[in-house]
Design an enzyme around this catalytic site. Structure first.
Site, PDB file in Angstrom:
ATOM      1  N   LYS A  65     -20.550 -63.416  20.089  1.00 55.45           N
ATOM      2  CA  LYS A  65     -19.805 -64.778  20.220  1.00 55.45           C
ATOM      3  C   LYS A  65     -20.715 -65.607  20.661  1.00 55.45           C
ATOM      4  O   LYS A  65     -20.499 -66.894  20.480  1.00 55.45           O
ATOM      5  CB  LYS A  65     -18.558 -64.707  20.929  1.00 55.45           C
ATOM      6  CG  LYS A  65     -17.680 -63.485  19.891  1.00 55.45           C
ATOM      7  CD  LYS A  65     -16.024 -63.972  20.331  1.00 55.45           C
ATOM      8  CE  LYS A  65     -14.968 -63.179  19.275  1.00 55.45           C
ATOM      9  NZ  LYS A  65     -15.230 -61.645  19.288  1.00 55.45           N
TER      10      LYS A  65
HETATM   11  C1  PLP Z   1     -14.672 -60.998  18.005  1.00 60.27           C
HETATM   12  C2  PLP Z   1     -14.980 -59.702  17.899  1.00 60.27           C
HETATM   13  C3  PLP Z   1     -14.792 -59.071  16.838  1.00 60.27           C
HETATM   14  C4  PLP Z   1     -14.109 -59.660  15.729  1.00 60.27           C
HETATM   15  O1  PLP Z   1     -14.849 -60.758  15.094  1.00 60.27           O
HETATM   16  P1  PLP Z   1     -14.113 -61.751  13.979  1.00 60.27           P
HETATM   17  O2  PLP Z   1     -15.198 -62.753  13.636  1.00 60.27           O
HETATM   18  O3  PLP Z   1     -12.807 -62.177  15.019  1.00 60.27           O
HETATM   19  O4  PLP Z   1     -13.604 -60.787  12.882  1.00 60.27           O
HETATM   20  C5  PLP Z   1     -15.603 -57.750  16.656  1.00 60.27           C
HETATM   21  N1  PLP Z   1     -16.054 -57.217  17.754  1.00 60.27           N
HETATM   22  C6  PLP Z   1     -16.331 -57.669  19.021  1.00 60.27           C
HETATM   23  C7  PLP Z   1     -17.063 -57.093  19.803  1.00 60.27           C
HETATM   24  C8  PLP Z   1     -15.819 -58.862  19.088  1.00 60.27           C
HETATM   25  O5  PLP Z   1     -15.988 -59.546  20.210  1.00 60.27           O
END
Ligand code: PLP
Length: 464
Positions: free
Chosen positions: A112
């Site tokens: 993220k």
């Molecule tokens: C947010 C997240 C996901 C999921 O990603 P999306 O874009 O919501 O599908 C998967 N793994 C981790 C570690 C995350 O932080």
């Protein structure tokens, strides 16, 4: 570039407005009016670019001159200067034509950061130019919160409020958020689950009348277009590193809100030759049921060892549906209203179209622990629980062993020490240096009732 709502009934917006907008006024999500497309020759000419320069080429058609090239380059360079690895998104080979794309080299150890470091600097730029102050409001199942806080903590024109489900995020995840003591950062532990947090945020965006004058809410969850856009870049980066565009590449993506994998779908629309996109889910498997069985129905949310994927309503799936239904907003409106009542069914043709590129796979806690333990035994590599699901999904669903399968490593294993411990005799993954003293740092957060009035009163108190 103009942006339109997936439900077809909201004003078109330009790029900067879409970054500030959140949900469209008709309840839909904003998408670009058309998807820019690059030729194979153009993509091939980027083979030697570093991450930041590649990012500029991919992002600039969406920005379309609203921010000058030199300013956009500065924003991108600032965003990725906080990463610990020069390659920004390095790859590790685990098997024959099998790769892990390490997207956890940013400040909060999850993918993220790619979007939220960028969004923080982008918002700072736009708000300073407009001399405007906003309130960022977001819900987190764990990783979005810390990444958003890290992206916004130094922005003078932002106060940021993050709701996380009380006692349902890991200790590392919570402390990454609550030990940031900046005056503009407000952490709320909501007595509810992630979907309650997300509903609270959605309702607040729908009716912002509780805010003091001149403030507006800005979204940092993946309904924000700028986040999706920033994530398209690493698909190209990995694809180019593995011989694209002269060769097809497949990706397996640990999926929750469908933001990350939707960015992969966009990379494909923009010209990257992608063979397969594998949706990897935990026991909260609505997307797996949908792709495999046309069963897109709500079921109770379960807590898993991969908490960032504990999501029942995957907001960004609506953006894919919009394309699958030939960008007909009225169809999306109908589908989403069905889903609000509990379930939606895709038409045969749209499901068939989705299956041309997407396949899906589900793995529960027991399964992911096995993958972590087996991978460690065979290679010495420690997977985080989300990535473990992705790796298993890639292995199960891949159709062609001559096509590289890239599994997106969405988080650093040190974020989930309990799961690693449960997987067996594995050396404790260490937190990187900048976080070594995390558990000694002072925490600050407020536990609040799952009641929208309580939340709004709290926000009002700090905003006025
Ligand atoms: C947010 C997240 C996901 C999921 O990603 P999306 O874009 O919501 O599908 C998967 N793994 C981790 C570690 C995350 O932080």
């Amino acid at each position: 570039m103009k942006f339109v709502s997936t439900r077809g009934d909201a004003p078109e917006l330009d790029f900067e407005s879409v970054v500030l907008a959140g949900l469209a006024s008709d309840g839909g999500l904003y998408v670009p009016k058309f998807i820019p497309k690059f030729s194979p020759e153009e993509i091939a000419s980027w083979a030697n670019l570093n991450y930041q320069d590649l990012a500029f080429n991919i992002i600039s058609p969406f920005v379309d001159g609203e921010i000058s090239d030199s300013e956009l380059k500065t924003i991108i360079n600032k965003a990725y200067s906080s990463f610990r690895h020069d390659g920004i998104a390095p790859m590790v080979q685990l098997g024959h034509n099998e790769w892990v794309l390490e997207l956890f080299q940013g400040p909060t150890l999850a993918f993220k950061d790619f979007a939220l470091q960028f969004l923080g600097h982008l918002l700072d730029h736009i708000l300073t130019k407009r001399n405007q102050k906003v309130a960022v409001l977001g819900a987190t199942s764990g990783d979005t919160g810390s990444a958003a806080i890290e992206g916004c903590r130094r922005c003078e024109n932002i106060d940021i409020f993050i709701l996380h489900p009380h006692n349902r995020v890991s200790d590392v995840q919570r402390k990454q958020m609550t030990t940031v003591l900046s005056e503009n950062v407000f952490n709320v532990a909501l007595e509810g689950n992630f979907d309650d947090c997300q509903n609270m945020v959605k309702a607040s965006f729908r009716d912002q009348s509780f805010l003091p004058d001149q403030r507006q809410l800005v979204a940092v969850n993946s309904i924000n277009w700028a986040r999706i856009m920033a994530q398209i870049v690493y698909y190209f980066y990995a694809g180019l590193a593995l011989g694209g565009p002269h060769r097809k590449i497949s990706f397996s993506v640990p999926t929750g809100n469908f933001g990350d994998i939707y960015a992969g779908y966009l990379a494909m629309q923009m010209g990257l030759p992608i063979e397969q996109l594998v949706i990897a889910t935990n026991q909260n498997d609505i997307l797996h049921r949908c792709i495999s069985n046309n069963d897109h129905s709500k079921q109770p949310l379960e807590q898993s060892l991969a908490p960032s994927m504990d999501i029942m309503v995957s907001s960004n799936f609506e953006r894919l549906l919009f394309d699958l239904y030939d960008r007909d907003g009225s169809q999306i409106k109908r589908l989403m209203s069905d889903f609000e009542k509990g379930a939606m069914k895709l038409s045969d043709s749209s499901l068939e179209q989705a299956r041309k590129v997407f396949s899906s796979f589900r793995l529960d806690d027991e399964g992911l622990l096995e993958v972590i333990s087996e991978t460690y035994a065979n290679t010495g590599y420690v997977l985080d629980p989300h990535t473990a699901i992705g790796l298993a999904a890639g292995r199960s669903e891949r159709k062609n062993r001559n096509t590289p399968m890239v599994c997106l490593a969405t988080a650093h294993p040190a974020k989930f020490p309990d799961a690693i411990k449960a997987a067996g005799d594995i050396d404790d993954p260490k937190l990187p240096n900048h976080m070594r003293d995390l558990f000694e740092r002072e925490e600050r957060y407020e536990v609040l009732e799952n009641d929208i009035n309580v939340i709004h009163e709290y926000m009002k108190k700090w905003l006025s």
